[in-house]
Design a protein around this motif. Structure first.
Motif, PDB file in Angstrom:
ATOM      1  N   GLY A  43       0.816  -1.205   0.000  1.00 18.99           N
ATOM      2  CA  GLY A  43       0.000   0.000   0.000  1.00 18.99           C
ATOM      3  C   GLY A  43       0.850   1.255   0.000  1.00 18.99           C
ATOM      4  N   TRP A  44       0.404   2.267  -0.695  1.00 19.32           N
ATOM      5  CA  TRP A  44       1.137   3.530  -0.767  1.00 19.32           C
ATOM      6  C   TRP A  44       0.869   4.358   0.483  1.00 19.32           C
ATOM      7  N   ILE A  45       1.725   5.349   0.698  1.00 17.92           N
ATOM      8  CA  ILE A  45       1.622   6.229   1.857  1.00 17.92           C
ATOM      9  C   ILE A  45       1.699   7.671   1.390  1.00 17.92           C
ATOM     10  N   ASP A  46       0.723   8.470   1.778  1.00 18.19           N
ATOM     11  CA  ASP A  46       0.754   9.903   1.479  1.00 18.19           C
ATOM     12  C   ASP A  46       0.972  10.633   2.796  1.00 18.19           C
ATOM     13  N   THR A  47       2.049  11.362   2.893  1.00 19.59           N
ATOM     14  CA  THR A  47       2.453  11.960   4.161  1.00 19.59           C
ATOM     15  C   THR A  47       1.901  13.359   4.390  1.00 19.59           C
ATOM     16  N   HIS A  48       1.105  13.865   3.454  1.00 22.80           N
ATOM     17  CA  HIS A  48       0.514  15.192   3.667  1.00 22.80           C
ATOM     18  C   HIS A  48      -0.800  15.286   2.902  1.00 22.80           C
ATOM     19  N   VAL A  49      -1.883  15.056   3.627  1.00 17.79           N
ATOM     20  CA  VAL A  49      -3.212  15.194   3.031  1.00 17.79           C
ATOM     21  C   VAL A  49      -4.093  15.999   3.984  1.00 17.79           C
ATOM     22  N   LEU A  78     -15.118  10.832   4.960  1.00 19.56           N
ATOM     23  CA  LEU A  78     -15.207   9.412   4.614  1.00 19.56           C
ATOM     24  C   LEU A  78     -15.152   9.203   3.104  1.00 19.56           C
ATOM     25  N   SER A  79     -15.777  10.119   2.368  1.00 22.16           N
ATOM     26  CA  SER A  79     -15.725  10.033   0.910  1.00 22.16           C
ATOM     27  C   SER A  79     -14.293  10.187   0.416  1.00 22.16           C
ATOM     28  N   ASN A  80     -13.585  11.174   0.957  1.00 20.57           N
ATOM     29  CA  ASN A  80     -12.185  11.374   0.564  1.00 20.57           C
ATOM     30  C   ASN A  80     -11.323  10.185   0.963  1.00 20.57           C
ATOM     31  N   ALA A  81     -11.599   9.638   2.162  1.00 17.33           N
ATOM     32  CA  ALA A  81     -10.825   8.490   2.633  1.00 17.33           C
ATOM     33  C   ALA A  81     -11.034   7.286   1.714  1.00 17.33           C
ATOM     34  N   TYR A  82     -12.265   7.056   1.298  1.00 15.55           N
ATOM     35  CA  TYR A  82     -12.557   5.931   0.399  1.00 15.55           C
ATOM     36  C   TYR A  82     -11.846   6.116  -0.942  1.00 15.55           C
ATOM     37  N   ARG A  83     -11.926   7.320  -1.504  1.00 10.69           N
ATOM     38  CA  ARG A  83     -11.254   7.576  -2.777  1.00 10.69           C
ATOM     39  C   ARG A  83      -9.742   7.398  -2.651  1.00 10.69           C
ATOM     40  N   THR A  84      -9.221   7.814  -1.516  1.00  9.43           N
ATOM     41  CA  THR A  84      -7.783   7.674  -1.281  1.00  9.43           C
ATOM     42  C   THR A  84      -7.389   6.203  -1.224  1.00  9.43           C
ATOM     43  N   LEU A  85      -8.176   5.407  -0.490  1.00  8.90           N
ATOM     44  CA  LEU A  85      -7.889   3.977  -0.390  1.00  8.90           C
ATOM     45  C   LEU A  85      -7.976   3.306  -1.750  1.00  8.90           C
ATOM     46  N   MET A  86      -8.997   3.644  -2.532  1.00 12.21           N
ATOM     47  CA  MET A  86      -9.173   3.043  -3.846  1.00 12.21           C
ATOM     48  C   MET A  86      -8.072   3.470  -4.824  1.00 12.21           C
ATOM     49  N   SER A  87      -7.365   4.536  -4.495  1.00 10.30           N
ATOM     50  CA  SER A  87      -6.236   4.969  -5.325  1.00 10.30           C
ATOM     51  C   SER A  87      -4.946   4.256  -4.943  1.00 10.30           C
ATOM     52  N   GLY A  88      -5.001   3.410  -3.909  1.00  8.33           N
ATOM     53  CA  GLY A  88      -3.837   2.618  -3.545  1.00  8.33           C
ATOM     54  C   GLY A  88      -3.122   3.052  -2.289  1.00  8.33           C
ATOM     55  N   PHE A  89      -3.624   4.095  -1.616  1.00  5.94           N
ATOM     56  CA  PHE A  89      -2.965   4.587  -0.406  1.00  5.94           C
ATOM     57  C   PHE A  89      -3.602   3.945   0.819  1.00  5.94           C
ATOM     58  N   THR A  90      -2.812   3.198   1.567  1.00  3.46           N
ATOM     59  CA  THR A  90      -3.329   2.509   2.744  1.00  3.46           C
ATOM     60  C   THR A  90      -2.970   3.208   4.046  1.00  3.46           C
ATOM     61  N   THR A  91      -2.107   4.216   3.993  1.00  2.00           N
ATOM     62  CA  THR A  91      -1.787   5.047   5.158  1.00  2.00           C
ATOM     63  C   THR A  91      -1.658   6.484   4.698  1.00  2.00           C
ATOM     64  N   TRP A 291       5.990   4.521   6.033  1.00  2.00           N
ATOM     65  CA  TRP A 291       7.269   4.580   5.319  1.00  2.00           C
ATOM     66  C   TRP A 291       7.072   5.481   4.115  1.00  2.00           C
ATOM     67  N   PRO A 292       8.047   6.340   3.792  1.00  2.08           N
ATOM     68  CA  PRO A 292       7.869   7.246   2.659  1.00  2.08           C
ATOM     69  C   PRO A 292       7.573   6.496   1.377  1.00  2.08           C
ATOM     70  N   ARG A 293       6.590   6.957   0.629  1.00  2.00           N
ATOM     71  CA  ARG A 293       6.165   6.214  -0.557  1.00  2.00           C
ATOM     72  C   ARG A 293       7.221   6.211  -1.643  1.00  2.00           C
ATOM     73  N   TRP A 294       8.226   7.129  -1.539  1.00  4.78           N
ATOM     74  CA  TRP A 294       9.250   7.156  -2.574  1.00  4.78           C
ATOM     75  C   TRP A 294      10.453   6.301  -2.218  1.00  4.78           C
ATOM     76  N   LEU A 295      10.414   5.588  -1.064  1.00  2.00           N
ATOM     77  CA  LEU A 295      11.587   4.827  -0.628  1.00  2.00           C
ATOM     78  C   LEU A 295      11.219   3.376  -0.370  1.00  2.00           C
ATOM     79  N   PRO A 296      11.863   2.425  -1.059  1.00  6.50           N
ATOM     80  CA  PRO A 296      11.592   1.014  -0.776  1.00  6.50           C
ATOM     81  C   PRO A 296      12.050   0.655   0.637  1.00  6.50           C
ATOM     82  N   MET A 297      11.344  -0.244   1.276  1.00  5.27           N
ATOM     83  CA  MET A 297      11.775  -0.715   2.592  1.00  5.27           C
ATOM     84  C   MET A 297      13.114  -1.417   2.467  1.00  5.27           C
TER      85      MET A 297
END
Length: 298
Positions: A43-49, A78-91, A291-297
Motif C-alpha cells: 500500500g502507498w503512503i501519502d504523508t501530507h493530506v 469518509l468520501s475522501n478516505a474511500y477515494r484515497t484507499l481506492m487509489s492505492g494509499f493505505t496510510t 514509510w515514505p512512498r518514494w523509498l523502498p523498505m
C-alpha cells in the motif's frame, strides 16, 4: 509484483491467511485469484493530506469559517478516505483538522473503508502563544490523541508565507513534540524559516520552497529532508541492533551523535538516488507505522 524490498517478481504466488500474507513463492500451481494481468505492490503512503477538505455546493473550497455540521464534514471525510484507499494509499497523514481523529477512529473500529489515518488534529500557530503555551498545547494534543504535531512556522502562502514563529517558539514546539514521542512537521517557506526549523531539530519540512542552496545543504545535513515530502525516521527496533556501518559521507548532527543507528547502506544509497540524502535516527523516535512512498523498505 513489487515486494517492498526494492525487488520485483514475476509469476509469483501469494498466500494469505486471516488477512495476512504468510508466504510468497514462484512455484507453479493452482491459484484462487489470477491477477497475472495486474501489478501487486504494498500500500502507498501519502504523508501530507487534508481529508476534511472539500468543495461546497457552489463549487468553491469549503472554508472553516463557514457553518457546516459535524456529520456533514465527516461524510465528506469518509468520501475522501474511500477515494484515497481506492487509489492505492493505505496510510495517510492528515494535517490540520480536529475531526481527523474521529474519522480515524470510525475507520479503525468499524467496517467503513479507508486508509490508516495519522492526524495532527489542530496545528500549532502564532495564536497558540509563547514557548510555554506551545509546550502545554502539545502535551494536550498528545492526550487528545494526536499522532503527529503540525507547526505553522510560516503564514499561508496565500498570505505571503512570511515567518510567524520565533526561534524560541519553534525550538519549544520541536523539543516538546519529540519529548512526547511525536514527529513534528513544520509548515515553512523561505530560507530563514526552513533553516530555523532544521536547527530546532524538527522532524520534517512541509512545502519548504523558496530557499537557497545553503539552506538545502543545512537541511540535508541536519534533518535530511526531501522537498515537500516528509522524510523518515528509522524504527527504534533497529537502534537496538548492532550498529550498521555508517555510509560514506554521512555526518550525524551533534544532537544525535550519541545514537549509532543510521540506515543500512543499501537503503541509504537508494534514498540518495531518490531524494536529497535522507538519513535520520533519533533516540526519541517511536516505532513508525509508515514509510515514505518514494523509498523502498530496506
Amino acid at each position: 509484483m513489487i515486494d517492498g524490498t526494492g525487488d520485483t517478481r514475476r509469476n509469483a504466488r501469494i498466500f494469505i491467511s486471516d488477512d495476512q500474507i504468510t508466504r510468497i513463492d514462484s512455484l507453479r500451481g493452482s491459484v484462487t485469484y489470477d491477477l497475472s494481468d495486474l501489478t501487486i505492490m504494498p500500500g502507498w503512503i501519502d504523508t501530507h493530506v487534508h481529508l476534511m477538505s472539500h468543495f461546497d455546493g457552489d463549487g468553491k473550497l469549503h472554508r472553516p469559517t463557514e457553518n457546516e455540521s459535524t456529520s456533514t464534514s465527516i461524510i465528506y471525510g469518509l468520501s475522501n478516505a474511500y477515494r484515497t484507499l481506492m487509489s492505492g494509499f493505505t496510510t495517510v497523514q492528515s494535517l490540520g483538522s480536529p475531526l481527523d481523529s474521529e474519522l480515524r477512529d470510525w475507520i479503525m473500529h468499524t467496517d467503513l473503508p479507508g486508509p490508516r489515518v495519522l492526524t495532527s488534529r489542530e496545528p500549532i500557530t502564532i495564536d497558540t502563544g509563547d514557548a510555554v503555551a506551545i509546550r502545554t498545547r502539545i502535551r494536550q494534543l498528545k492526550s487528545e490523541g494526536a499522532d503527529v504535531i503540525k507547526v505553522f512556522a510560516s503564514a499561508s502562502i496565500r498570505d505571503g508565507g512570511g515567518r510567524v514563529l520565533s526561534d524560541d517558539q519553534l525550538n519549544a514546539a520541536c523539543e516538546e513534540g519529540l519529548a512526547q514521542g511525536l514527529r513534528v512537521a513544520v509548515h515553512a517557506y523561505g530560507s530563514d524559516v526552513v533553516s530555523a526549523a532544521a536547527r530546532a531539530g524538527c522532524t520534517s519540512i512541509e512545502h519548504g520552497n523558496r530557499y537557497d542552496n545553503e539552506t538545502i545543504a543545512l537541511t540535508s545535513r541536519i534533518l535530511h529532508v526531501d522537498n515537500y515530502k516528509l522524510v523518515f525516521q528509522k524504527f527504534r527496533e533497529e537502534c537496538a541492533k548492532p550498529p550498521y556501518t555508517v555510509p560514506k559521507g554521512y555526518e550525524p548532527p551533534p544532537r544525535l551523535s550519541a545514537v549509532s543507528c543510521p540506515l543500512p547502506p543499501r537503503a541509504y544509497k537508494r534514498c540518495v538516488a531518490t531524494s536529497c540524502g535522507a538519513l535520520r535516527c533519533s533516540a526519541t523516535a517511536q516505532p513508525t507505522p509508515w514509510w515514505p512512498r518514494w523509498l523502498p523498505m530496506p
